[in-house]
Design a protein around this motif. Structure first.
Motif, PDB file in Angstrom:
ATOM      1  N   ALA A 177       0.844  -1.105  -0.016  1.00 21.34           N
ATOM      2  CA  ALA A 177       0.082  -0.084  -0.150  1.00 21.34           C
ATOM      3  C   ALA A 177       0.843   1.144   0.000  1.00 21.34           C
ATOM      4  O   ALA A 177       1.723   1.593   0.981  1.00 21.34           O
ATOM      5  N   GLU A 178       0.464   2.197  -0.870  1.00 27.11           N
ATOM      6  CA  GLU A 178       1.443   3.243  -0.851  1.00 27.11           C
ATOM      7  C   GLU A 178       0.349   4.339   0.239  1.00 27.11           C
ATOM      8  O   GLU A 178      -0.689   4.451  -0.176  1.00 27.11           O
ATOM      9  N   ILE A 179       1.340   5.025   0.722  1.00 24.89           N
ATOM     10  CA  ILE A 179       0.971   6.044   1.742  1.00 24.89           C
ATOM     11  C   ILE A 179       0.448   7.399   1.160  1.00 24.89           C
ATOM     12  O   ILE A 179       1.695   8.050   0.634  1.00 24.89           O
ATOM     13  N   ARG A 311      -9.824  -8.308   1.019  1.00 25.76           N
ATOM     14  CA  ARG A 311     -10.454  -6.970   0.863  1.00 25.76           C
ATOM     15  C   ARG A 311      -9.814  -5.674   0.355  1.00 25.76           C
ATOM     16  O   ARG A 311     -10.348  -4.871   0.022  1.00 25.76           O
ATOM     17  N   LEU A 312      -8.447  -6.056   0.053  1.00 21.27           N
ATOM     18  CA  LEU A 312      -7.544  -5.097  -0.213  1.00 21.27           C
ATOM     19  C   LEU A 312      -7.032  -5.516  -1.704  1.00 21.27           C
ATOM     20  O   LEU A 312      -6.122  -6.217  -1.662  1.00 21.27           O
ATOM     21  N   GLN A 313      -7.762  -4.970  -2.593  1.00 20.58           N
ATOM     22  CA  GLN A 313      -7.450  -5.456  -3.979  1.00 20.58           C
ATOM     23  C   GLN A 313      -6.614  -4.086  -4.836  1.00 20.58           C
ATOM     24  O   GLN A 313      -6.633  -3.126  -4.440  1.00 20.58           O
ATOM     25  N   SER A 314      -5.728  -4.700  -5.567  1.00 14.34           N
ATOM     26  CA  SER A 314      -4.809  -3.773  -6.408  1.00 14.34           C
ATOM     27  C   SER A 314      -5.816  -2.552  -7.165  1.00 14.34           C
ATOM     28  O   SER A 314      -6.856  -2.651  -7.474  1.00 14.34           O
ATOM     29  N   GLU A 315      -5.183  -1.482  -6.718  1.00 13.75           N
ATOM     30  CA  GLU A 315      -5.690  -0.159  -7.296  1.00 13.75           C
ATOM     31  C   GLU A 315      -6.900   0.229  -6.299  1.00 13.75           C
ATOM     32  O   GLU A 315      -7.179   1.399  -6.574  1.00 13.75           O
ATOM     33  N   ASN A 316      -7.309  -0.654  -5.220  1.00 14.16           N
ATOM     34  CA  ASN A 316      -8.221   0.203  -4.485  1.00 14.16           C
ATOM     35  C   ASN A 316      -7.423   1.423  -3.806  1.00 14.16           C
ATOM     36  O   ASN A 316      -6.305   1.206  -3.097  1.00 14.16           O
ATOM     37  N   ILE A 336      -3.623   0.555  -2.640  1.00 13.53           N
ATOM     38  CA  ILE A 336      -3.330  -0.780  -2.787  1.00 13.53           C
ATOM     39  C   ILE A 336      -2.607  -0.914  -4.019  1.00 13.53           C
ATOM     40  O   ILE A 336      -2.939  -0.764  -5.044  1.00 13.53           O
ATOM     41  N   LYS A 337      -1.221  -1.584  -4.021  1.00 12.34           N
ATOM     42  CA  LYS A 337      -0.725  -1.942  -5.177  1.00 12.34           C
ATOM     43  C   LYS A 337      -0.851  -3.252  -5.755  1.00 12.34           C
ATOM     44  O   LYS A 337      -1.605  -4.108  -5.414  1.00 12.34           O
TER      45      LYS A 337
END
Length: 337
Positions: A177-179, A311-316, A336-337
């Motif tokens: 995940a990018e902040i 629940r944390l999908q790419s680009e979310n 999310i990456k």
């Protein structure tokens, strides 16, 4: 120079002793299990042992992080420990944690005294250290033993709070995940609505009388005091604005958020916030039933389980919001990456 910062990994530690609703009902027969569960959304909370400190739990959480995610601890170049129950007034508990973990003596380390907004603030500080090229891999730990502040006969606080520690690796290089950007807020006028009055320099070694409130909760100035009504009103006023301002800071609309992960205060509070902020059920993540309100660790624990549940999908886009004691609040977005 890149100013990007990522959450690379999260793990957490819970103490061994489980305080279940059945145990609380046995101690307070006037409170039924159903009543506790319905109001708080909590069935179990974990309580640190008599000699177990926030520093001890921080070390446990960090070692779990290193093992669970196969992290070489020699990469750590900074330690941030968020706690309001430090091992000592001085030295800073982060220094003790550095030594017990066997980290390099070239790392920076400090404590920050924040409660339920602490994880978001910690992410902000970690990103700032990375952006200013002071660190590349930061060990961010949240660790709290609020149970040691709670009067044994204070059933209200006893049903809500649990002890825990969470450890996150914040990296300049990569992560899940990018902040993104942050929004903060502070209102010290509410400081006495959630407080342990004695113990610091203001009331050092001050004697305190025991009192009983209208709900038969016992406490003294040596214990945690929470004005539940005022905390509730503050939260309903501040958090929807925090969500709005965090979205604006990141140039996003609410519809672009895929998951909202708020500080897991209690079910009653979260249900009202969800309604007030007009957030759909499927986008509102709750993980509180089997650990309780773990203060600064609620958000990283929730993120850990959201990731496990896919629940944390790419680009979310995931919105984080911490709020509480201080009053203090903070929000950010994870990509999310």
């Amino acid at each position: 120079m890149s100013t990007k910062a990522y959450i690379s990994a999260i793990s957490y530690y819970l103490p061994k002793y489980v305080l279940s609703n059945q145990v609380i009902e046995k101690d307070f027969p006037e409170w039924s299990i159903d009543k506790i569960s319905e109001k708080t959304g909590i069935s179990n909370r974990y309580i640190s042992s008599k000699n177990e400190t926030s520093g001890d739990m921080a070390v446990e959480a960090a070692n779990i992080l290193f093992k669970e995610h196969d992290i070489d601890k020699s990469c750590i170049d900074y330690v941030i420990l968020c706690t309001q129950s430090p091992d000592y007034f001085l030295p800073t508990t982060a220094c003790i944690v550095q030594d017990k973990l066997g980290l390099s003596t070239n790392v920076g380390a400090f404590d920050m005294n924040l409660g339920c907004s602490g994880y978001v603030y910690g992410l902000g500080l970690a990103k700032g250290l990375i952006a200013s090229n002071q660190a590349k891999n930061i060990l961010l730990i949240t660790s709290e033993t609020y149970s040691k502040f709670i009067h044994p006969k204070d059933k209200s606080n006893k049903t809500i709070f649990g002890d825990a520690a969470a450890a996150s690796l914040i990296s300049s290089e990569s992560g899940f995940a990018e902040i993104l950007d942050f929004e903060y807020g502070t209102d010290g006028k509410g400081s006495e609505n959630l407080i342990v009055k004695n113990g610091g320099m203001k009331n050092f070694n001050k004697q305190s009388k025991e009192t009983v409130d209208e709900y038969d909760n016992y406490h003294s100035d040596n214990n945690l005091y929470m004005n539940g009504t005022e905390i509730f009103l503050f939260t309903l006023a501040a958090v929807p604005k925090l969500i709005k301002n965090t979205l604006e800071k990141n140039h996003l609309e609410k519809e672009q958020i895929d998951l909202f992960v708020l500080h897991q205060a209690n079910k009653f509070m979260l249900d009202n916030l969800k309604k007030k902020a007009k957030i759909e059920d499927e986008k509102f993540y709750i993980h509180i039933e089997n650990c309780g309100n773990t203060v600064s660790s609620t958000i990283p624990i929730a993120l850990y389980h959201a990731q496990k549940e896919n629940r944390l999908q790419s680009e979310n886009n995931v919105l984080l919001a911490g709020f509480g004691v201080g009053y203090s609040w903070g929000g950010t977005i994870l990509k999310i990456k």
